[in-house]
Design an enzyme around this catalytic site. Structure first.
Site, PDB file in Angstrom:
ATOM      1  N   ASP A 267      29.977  63.910  15.085  1.00  0.00           N
ATOM      2  CA  ASP A 267      28.623  63.886  15.658  1.00  0.00           C
ATOM      3  C   ASP A 267      27.612  63.124  14.784  1.00  0.00           C
ATOM      4  OD1 ASP A 267      28.637  65.862  13.739  1.00  0.00           O
ATOM      5  OD2 ASP A 267      27.454  67.282  14.905  1.00  0.00           O
TER       6      ASP A 267
ATOM      7  N   ARG B 218      42.044  72.800  10.813  1.00  0.00           N
ATOM      8  CA  ARG B 218      42.016  74.210  11.228  1.00  0.00           C
ATOM      9  C   ARG B 218      40.969  74.383  12.312  1.00  0.00           C
ATOM     10  NH1 ARG B 218      39.454  73.769   6.527  1.00  0.00           N
ATOM     11  NH2 ARG B 218      37.214  74.075   6.650  1.00  0.00           N
TER      12      ARG B 218
ATOM     13  N   SER C 290      34.243  68.625  17.272  1.00  0.00           N
ATOM     14  CA  SER C 290      33.518  69.162  16.112  1.00  0.00           C
ATOM     15  C   SER C 290      34.271  70.296  15.418  1.00  0.00           C
ATOM     16  CB  SER C 290      32.126  69.601  16.528  1.00  0.00           C
ATOM     17  OG  SER C 290      31.452  68.531  17.151  1.00  0.00           O
TER      18      SER C 290
END
Ligand code: ADP
Ligand code: MG
Length: 495
Positions: free
Chosen positions: A206, A168, A153
Site C-alpha cells: 500500500d 505469515r 496487506s
C-alpha cells in the site's frame, strides 16, 4: 498561572521534547540503517525491493483492475487512467466470510476472491468482459487481458513484480496451507479456473501504491520521490538508485527485472526503524506501552509515531497524573466536582483513540469547550476543571508534536541520502493517513523540523512539495500493474 497539575503536565511534556540535535542524530542513524538494509537481508530496516522500476508522470492511460485484500473487506475496482493526472474509479466492497478467513484452504479463499472479480467484471465491464472471453477462448494473447494490481496487506517476501510468498497471516486470517506459497500464483490459478481474462500483473504494497498514486495525480509531470503513510501504522516507499541496492546482486532468488531506468522503488518498512533504540526517544510511557503490547521490542518507531499508539501514550501519561496524589488531575476539589467513572477509557489499555488528540489540539477556545466535550465523549469524564483541560492540552500537544518531528526523520534522511534536493528544483512527496490529514499542523511540524537539518535548511525545505495521496490500493495498484505490463511487454520484445 501555576498549579501542581500544570507544573506536572509541563514536566511530563518536557520529556517529549525532541530537539534539533536529536533529530540530526536520528537522521544519521536512519541513513546508516538505510544503507545497511540495501546491502544485506535481515536488517532493522527491511528496505524491500519492489521491482517497480519507474514512477508515473500523469500521462499514463488505460483501464486496469485492482484488488485489495487486507482486512475485513475485499475490494475490487477498475481504474480508468485518463492520461491527464485524473482517473475514474469504480469499485465494490465485499465482506469476507469468517469461515474463509480461517479453517478453510487457500483454494477456498482464492476461488472466493476470483468469483468476486468475475461478478465485478460482469456488472461493470460486461462488453469488455464478453469480448475478452471470446478472444481468450480462441487462444489468448497477453495484451487482451485486464492487468490487475493485487494489494495484499500481509507480510510477504517479494521475489518479483508479481511474485511473493506469504510469510505469515495476521489480522485474524489463518489458512496454514497458504504460508510459504506465492500469493499471486494462488490468485492467478483461481482466476484461470474461472476462465477470467485477467492477469495478476503486480503484487502491491500500500505504501508503494501511495507513492505511485501521488506521482500520477500530482499537478505536473514531475515524478514523486517518496510516498509515506501516517495512519494506523507508518511506513514509506521511495525511489532508489539501482546500483545502491547491493543486496540484489548477491541473491539469485529474485526474478529478473528491467534495469533500463536505473532506479527501483524501495519499500522501507520504517515502522521498525531503530528497534534497538539507539537514537529514538524513550520515555517511561513509551517503555510501558511497548512492554504491554503484543509485540514488545519491534515496530519501535511506529509505536512513537502512528495513530494506533499516540492515544495510548497519552492515556498512560494522563493516568500517571491522575493517580499521582500530589497532582490531582481529574480529582474533585473545592472548585471542581469532576467525575471519572470506573468504566472510563482512561483505565483501559487502548482506551483513547488518536482522533481525541486532534480534537484537543484543534481547540483554541477560551473555555476549552471542545476539549470538555471530547473528554466526555471519549472518556466519560464529566465536568473537568479548566486546569484539568489545560493539562490535557499540554500533554496532547507534546505527544503530537514529537510524533510529527519524528516523522521528519525518515523523510529528511531520504531527501538527504538520495541527493534529490541538490539535483532538482522541486521534490515531491505524497502522504496518506488520518494523522497527517487531520492532526492540526502535522505537516507544519514536519517542515519546521526539515528546516532545522543543516543539509536541508530553509532553502531546501522550500523545494519540498508535500501532497495528500489518496487511494494507493486503487489507482496506485493500477499504476503498478501498468508499469509491470509495460516491463513485461519490453521483455517479450527482447526475447
Ligand atoms: P489506515 O491507516 O488503517 O488505512 P487511517 O489512515 O484512517 O487508516 O488511520 C487510522 C488511524 O488514525 C487510527 O489509529 C485512528 O486512531 C487514527 N485517527 C483517526 N481519525 C483521526 C484524526 N482525526 N486525527 C488523528 N488520528 C486519527
Ligand atoms: Mg490507509
Amino acid at each position: 498561572m501555576s498549579s501542581p497539575v500544570l507544573d506536572e503536565a509541563a514536566r511530563i511534556a518536557q520529556q517529549f521534547d525532541y530537539p534539533a540535535a536529536e533529530v540530526q542524530r536520528g537522521v544519521a542513524e536512519y541513513i546508516r540503517e538505510m544503507e545497511e538494509g540495501l546491502a544485506k537481508e535481515g536488517t532493522t530496516l527491511s528496505q524491500i525491493p519492489t521491482f517497480v522500476t519507474e514512477v508515473p508522470n500523469g500521462t499514463e492511460k488505460g483501464l486496469y483492475l485492482a484488488v485489495d485484500l487486507g482486512g475485513t473487506n475485499f475490494r475490487v475496482c477498475s481504474i480508468d487512467l485518463h492520461g491527464d493526472n485524473t482517473f475514474s474509479l469504480t469499485q465494490s466492497k465485499i465482506m469476507i466470510p469468517r469461515e474463509l478467513m480461517a479453517a478453510g484452504t487457500s483454494k477456498d479463499l482464492f476461488l472466493f476472491l476470483a468469483r468476486q472479480i468475475e461478478a465485478f467484471l460482469r456488472i461493470h465491464h460486461n462488453d469488455h468482459f464478453e469480448a475478452h472471453l471470446l478472444r481468450c477462448r480462441e487462444g489468448s494473447k497477453r495484451e487482451e487481458l485486464f492487468d490487475l494490481g493485487f494489494t495484499f496487506s500481509f507480510p510477504v517476501r517479494q521475489l518479483g513484480i508479481n511474485k511473493g510468498t506469504l510469510i505469515r497471516w495476521t489480522k485474524g486470517f489463518d489458512i496454514p496451507d497458504a504460508v510459504g506459497q506465492d500469493v499471486c500464483a494462488l490468485l492467478q490459478d483461481a482466476i484461470n479456473d474461472l476462465d477470467l481474462p485477467v492477469r495478476v500483473a503486480a503484487l502491491v504494497n500500500d505504501t508503494v501504491g501511495t507513492l505511485m498514486a501521488r506521482s500520477y495525480t500530482s499537478p505536473d509531470e514531475h515524478g514523486t520521490l517518496l510516498g509515506a503513510i501516517f495512519g494506523t501504522g507508518t511506513n514509506g516507499a521511495y525511489v532508489e538508485k539501482l546500483d545502491k541496492i547491493k543486496k540484489m546482486d548477491s541473491f539469485d532468488t529474485y526474478d529478473d527485472y528491467d534495469k533500463s531506468t536505473g532506479e527501483m522503488v524501495i519499500n522501507a518498512e520504517w515502522g521498525s526503524f531503530d528497534n534497538h533504540l539507539s537514537v529514538l526517544p524513550n520515555t517511561k510511557y513509551d517503555q510501558e506501552l511497548d512492554a504491554d503490547s503484543n509485540n514488545p521490542g519491534v515496530q519501535m518507531f511506529e509505536k512513537r509515531v502512528s495513530g494506533m499508539f499516540l492515544g495510548e501514550i497519552l492515556r498512560r501519561a494522563l493516568l500517571d497524573m491522575h493517580r499521582n496524589e500530589s497532582v490531582n488531575l481529574f480529582k474533585p476539589s473545592e472548585t471542581s466536582d469532576v467525575e471519572v467513572p470506573e468504566n472510563s477509557g482512561i483505565y483501559k489499555q487502548w482506551g483513547i483513540d488518536t482522533s481525541f488528540l486532534s480534537i484537543v489540539e484543534k481547540d483554541k477556545s477560551a473555555g476549552r469547550e471542545q476539549t470538555k466535550t471530547a473528554l466526555s465523549d471519549h472518556l466519560r469524564i464529566q465536568r473537568p476543571s479548566d486546569t484539568d483541560c489545560q493539562a490535557v492540552q499540554i500533554l496532547v500537544h507534546a505527544i503530537g508534536k514529537r510524533a510529527a518531528r519524528l516523522s521528519a526523520v525518515p523523510l529528511g534522511a531520504i531527501l538527504i541520502s538520495t541527493g534529490k534536493l541538490k539535483k532538482d528544483e522541486l521534490v515531491d512527496i505524497g502522504v496518506d493517513g488520518s494523522l497527517v490529514e487531520f492532526y492540526p499542523y502535522f505537516e507544519g511540524y514536519i517542515r519546521d523540523t526539515l528546516k532545522e537539518l543543516p543539509e536541508i535548511g530553509a532553502e531546501g525545505e522550500k523545494k519540498v512539495r508535500i501532497g495528500i495521496s489518496k487511494d494507493g490500493s486503487g489507482v496506485g495498484a493500477a499504476l503498478i500493474a501498468l508499469v509491470a505490463a509495460k516491463e513485461d511487454a519490453a521483455k517479450e520484445k527482447v526475447l
